[in-house]
Design a protein around this motif. Structure first.
Motif: not given
Ligand code: HEM
Length: 159
Positions: A16-18, A57-59, A64-66, A68-70, A89-91, A93-95, A145-147, A150-155
């Motif tokens: 998606w981002t690439g 796939v992302q949604v 599912m990842l969300a 996993h945490y909550l 923030a992810k939701l 961005l999705l909207l 911004a999604f990426v 996402g990376v902010g989860v671990r950092t």
């Molecule tokens: C095009 C859309 C999206 C992109 C490009 C994206 C990208 C990413 C990336 C790069 C990570 C980092 C994974 C890591 O640290 O190893 C991540 C983590 C995560 N994303 Fe997304 N994401 C997208 C959509 C979503 C959506 C819709 C949700 C739902 C709320 C979501 C929930 C999460 C969660 C919970 C994590 C933490 C996973 C973990 O590190 O355990 N993401 N995402």
């Protein structure tokens, strides 16, 4: 199971981002330079199915990842849960992504396609090309911004 879902989430993010970065940094500048929407329309038609699959796939994996945490989705919006900042923030961005993508797909692209094939006057085509460019730029910035979120989860950048 968690590892597989995370892997799918990362593969979807790459696609998606690439894909949007290639579109914005490589295809779009050439189209704007020559005021020719054809390479853009060509890329859009080839990339559309892949991009929609990646977003689906992302949604799915994101939810599912969300969980996993909550595990209780009601907590995704709870102020007391620091991790909910990430999910909200992810939701959001999705909207914004869906609104922009729908506007591009059903409002701008059909007009741009028609103006290109009928060889409409340059000002109309150029205006539509710039409108499309603004949509592409916005979706690309949102995809990055999604990426970052996402990376902010671990950092722990955001909570
Ligand atoms: C095009 C859309 C999206 C992109 C490009 C994206 C990208 C990413 C990336 C790069 C990570 C980092 C994974 C890591 O640290 O190893 C991540 C983590 C995560 N994303 Fe997304 N994401 C997208 C959509 C979503 C959506 C819709 C949700 C739902 C709320 C979501 C929930 C999460 C969660 C919970 C994590 C933490 C996973 C973990 O590190 O355990 N993401 N995402």
């Amino acid at each position: 199971m968690y590892a597989t879902i995370l892997l799918l989430h990362l593969l979807g993010a790459i696609l998606w981002t690439g894909g949007h970065l290639v579109l914005t940094l490589s295809i779009l500048p050439a189209a704007l330079k020559h005021k020719d929407p054809r390479p853009l329309l060509d890329f859009e038609s080839r990339f559309e199915k892949l991009a929609m699959t990646a977003l689906a796939v992302q949604v799915t994996t994101g939810m599912m990842l969300a969980r996993h945490y909550l595990p209780n989705p009601a907590l995704w919006f709870a102020e007391a849960q620091p991790f909910s900042v990430i999910i909200k923030a992810k939701l959001m961005l999705l909207l914004l992504t869906l609104l922009t993508a729908l506007s591009a797909r059903f409002r701008v692209l059909p007009q741009l396609g028609a103006a290109t094939s009928s060889n409409a006057g340059s000002p109309v085509k150029t205006r539509l090309l710039y409108t499309m460019a603004a949509h592409i730029l916005l979706v690309t910035l949102l995809s990055v911004a999604f990426v970052i979120v996402g990376v902010g989860v671990r950092t722990g950048w955001f909570y």
